[in-house]
Scaffold this motif. Structure first.
Motif, short mmCIF file in Angstrom:
data_model
loop_
_atom_site.label_atom_id
_atom_site.label_comp_id
_atom_site.label_asym_id
_atom_site.label_seq_id
_atom_site.Cartn_x
_atom_site.Cartn_y
_atom_site.Cartn_z
N GLY A 71 7.85 3.00 3.52
CA GLY A 71 6.78 2.00 3.44
C GLY A 71 5.73 2.35 2.39
N GLN A 72 6.02 3.37 1.59
CA GLN A 72 5.05 3.81 0.57
C GLN A 72 4.85 2.74 -0.49
OE1 GLN A 72 6.24 7.47 -1.35
NE2 GLN A 72 4.70 7.29 -2.96
N GLY A 73 3.59 2.52 -0.88
CA GLY A 73 3.26 1.59 -1.95
C GLY A 73 3.10 0.15 -1.51
N ARG A 74 3.37 -0.12 -0.24
CA ARG A 74 3.32 -1.51 0.25
C ARG A 74 1.93 -2.11 0.08
NH1 ARG A 74 2.26 -4.41 5.04
NH2 ARG A 74 3.62 -6.24 5.23
N GLU A 75 0.92 -1.41 0.56
CA GLU A 75 -0.45 -1.95 0.50
C GLU A 75 -0.88 -2.15 -0.95
OE1 GLU A 75 -2.01 -2.97 3.20
OE2 GLU A 75 -0.25 -2.30 4.33
N GLU A 76 -0.49 -1.23 -1.84
CA GLU A 76 -0.90 -1.33 -3.23
C GLU A 76 -0.28 -2.55 -3.92
OE1 GLU A 76 -1.26 2.97 -2.02
OE2 GLU A 76 0.14 1.34 -1.67
N VAL A 77 1.02 -2.76 -3.70
CA VAL A 77 1.70 -3.91 -4.33
C VAL A 77 1.14 -5.22 -3.79
CG1 VAL A 77 3.91 -5.12 -4.60
CG2 VAL A 77 3.82 -2.62 -4.82
N LEU A 78 1.01 -5.31 -2.46
CA LEU A 78 0.49 -6.55 -1.87
C LEU A 78 -0.97 -6.78 -2.24
CD1 LEU A 78 2.16 -6.50 1.68
CD2 LEU A 78 2.86 -7.79 -0.34
N GLY A 79 -1.73 -5.70 -2.36
CA GLY A 79 -3.13 -5.83 -2.78
C GLY A 79 -3.23 -6.36 -4.20
N TYR A 80 -2.32 -5.91 -5.05
CA TYR A 80 -2.28 -6.38 -6.44
C TYR A 80 -1.96 -7.87 -6.49
CZ TYR A 80 -0.88 -6.44 -11.38
OH TYR A 80 -0.77 -6.73 -12.73
N ILE A 81 -0.99 -8.29 -5.70
CA ILE A 81 -0.64 -9.72 -5.63
C ILE A 81 -1.82 -10.53 -5.13
CG2 ILE A 81 0.81 -11.42 -4.41
CD1 ILE A 81 3.10 -9.33 -4.53
N GLU A 82 -2.49 -10.01 -4.11
CA GLU A 82 -3.65 -10.72 -3.54
C GLU A 82 -4.76 -10.88 -4.58
OE1 GLU A 82 -6.00 -10.69 0.68
OE2 GLU A 82 -5.60 -8.74 -0.23
N THR A 83 -4.99 -9.83 -5.36
CA THR A 83 -6.02 -9.89 -6.41
C THR A 83 -5.69 -10.97 -7.44
OG1 THR A 83 -6.50 -7.53 -6.14
CG2 THR A 83 -7.20 -8.55 -8.20
N ILE A 84 -4.42 -11.03 -7.85
CA ILE A 84 -4.01 -12.07 -8.81
C ILE A 84 -4.17 -13.45 -8.19
CG2 ILE A 84 -2.10 -13.02 -10.16
CD1 ILE A 84 -1.00 -10.18 -10.45
N ASN A 85 -3.74 -13.61 -6.95
CA ASN A 85 -3.85 -14.91 -6.27
C ASN A 85 -5.31 -15.39 -6.25
OD1 ASN A 85 -1.14 -15.29 -5.79
ND2 ASN A 85 -1.19 -14.51 -3.70
N LYS A 86 -6.22 -14.47 -5.94
CA LYS A 86 -7.65 -14.84 -5.87
C LYS A 86 -8.17 -15.25 -7.24
CE LYS A 86 -8.93 -12.22 -1.76
NZ LYS A 86 -9.54 -10.98 -1.23
N SER A 87 -7.65 -14.60 -8.29
CA SER A 87 -8.11 -14.91 -9.65
C SER A 87 -7.62 -16.29 -10.12
CB SER A 87 -7.65 -13.84 -10.63
OG SER A 87 -6.26 -13.97 -10.91
N LEU A 88 -6.58 -16.81 -9.45
CA LEU A 88 -6.01 -18.09 -9.87
C LEU A 88 -6.74 -19.28 -9.26
CD1 LEU A 88 -2.21 -17.19 -9.39
CD2 LEU A 88 -3.46 -17.32 -11.56
N VAL A 89 -7.54 -19.03 -8.23
CA VAL A 89 -8.19 -20.14 -7.51
C VAL A 89 -9.28 -20.75 -8.36
CG1 VAL A 89 -9.57 -20.74 -5.47
CG2 VAL A 89 -7.70 -19.09 -5.29
#
Length: 199
Positions: A181-199
């Motif tokens: 499960g290593q890296g899960r939070e980092e990858v999903l956090g990165y996706i979340e950051t991009i998603n927020k920037s698109l709004v």
């Protein structure tokens, strides 16, 4: 980011048959047998969401999964195809390139790289093509549980040195293990950051 819901939507043989939707898409791609399906299942905590196989190169279509009803995770066929005819390789290559270059909803491509291996020409060539094509991408190093932490660091450092021979700077990168499960939070956090920037 918390993933509350992940569902398979469609397997498309061509870009024109992908979902008619405007939600952001994140593509996952890598060489055959890099651990893509296992990583996708780990990220979504949904065992069996992406079909894992002992036979490399089983993903032959563009697979869309809707996550939290908000964005798509897209599982692309691998490159460096295992045991494929030239005709099949050409078809898959055309499909992959057609999706990456033609899909407006694609906001980031995650290129999966086996951290156990020295830099492979096929991965470097693919990333160079993404760069020349102005396609935003990140690197996900997979299978970190197969090595000691010090060896992982050595290999990632070597990869950075190799890339910086031709790149001005490294793209964002993540070290993962589907097993741990290593890296899960980092990858999903990165996706979340991009998603927020698109709004």
């Amino acid at each position: 980011m918390e993933i509350k819901n992940s569902e398979f939507v469609i397997s498309a043989p061509m870009v024109s048959m992908c979902p008619n939707d405007t939600k952001p898409e994140y593509a996952f791609i890598g060489r055959s047998n890099v651990g893509k399906s296992s990583l996708i299942n780990m990220l979504c905590r949904h065992k069996g969401l992406a079909k894992t196989s002992a036979t490399p190169g089983k993903t032959l279509l563009i697979n869309h999964f809707i996550i939290n009803k908000e964005w798509y995770l897209v599982d692309l066929p691998g490159y460096g195809f295992a045991k494929r005819s030239k005709k099949e390789v050409a078809r898959l290559d055309q499909m992959i390139r057609g999706y990456i270059l033609g899909r407006e909803q694609l906001v980031n491509t995650f290129v999966l790289v086996d951290v156990r291996l020295e830099p492979q020409a096929i991965d470097l060539e693919f990333m160079n093509w993404l760069g020349v094509s102005s396609v935003p991408f990140s690197i996900i190093f997979t299978k970190a549980d197969k090595l000691s932490a010090s060896k992982v660091k050595l290999n990632v450092d070597a990869y950075q040195r190799k890339m910086l021979e031709t790149w001005e700077e490294m793209p964002p990168f993540f070290i993962t293990s589907a097993e741990k499960g290593q890296g899960r939070e980092e990858v999903l956090g990165y996706i979340e950051t991009i998603n927020k920037s698109l709004v």
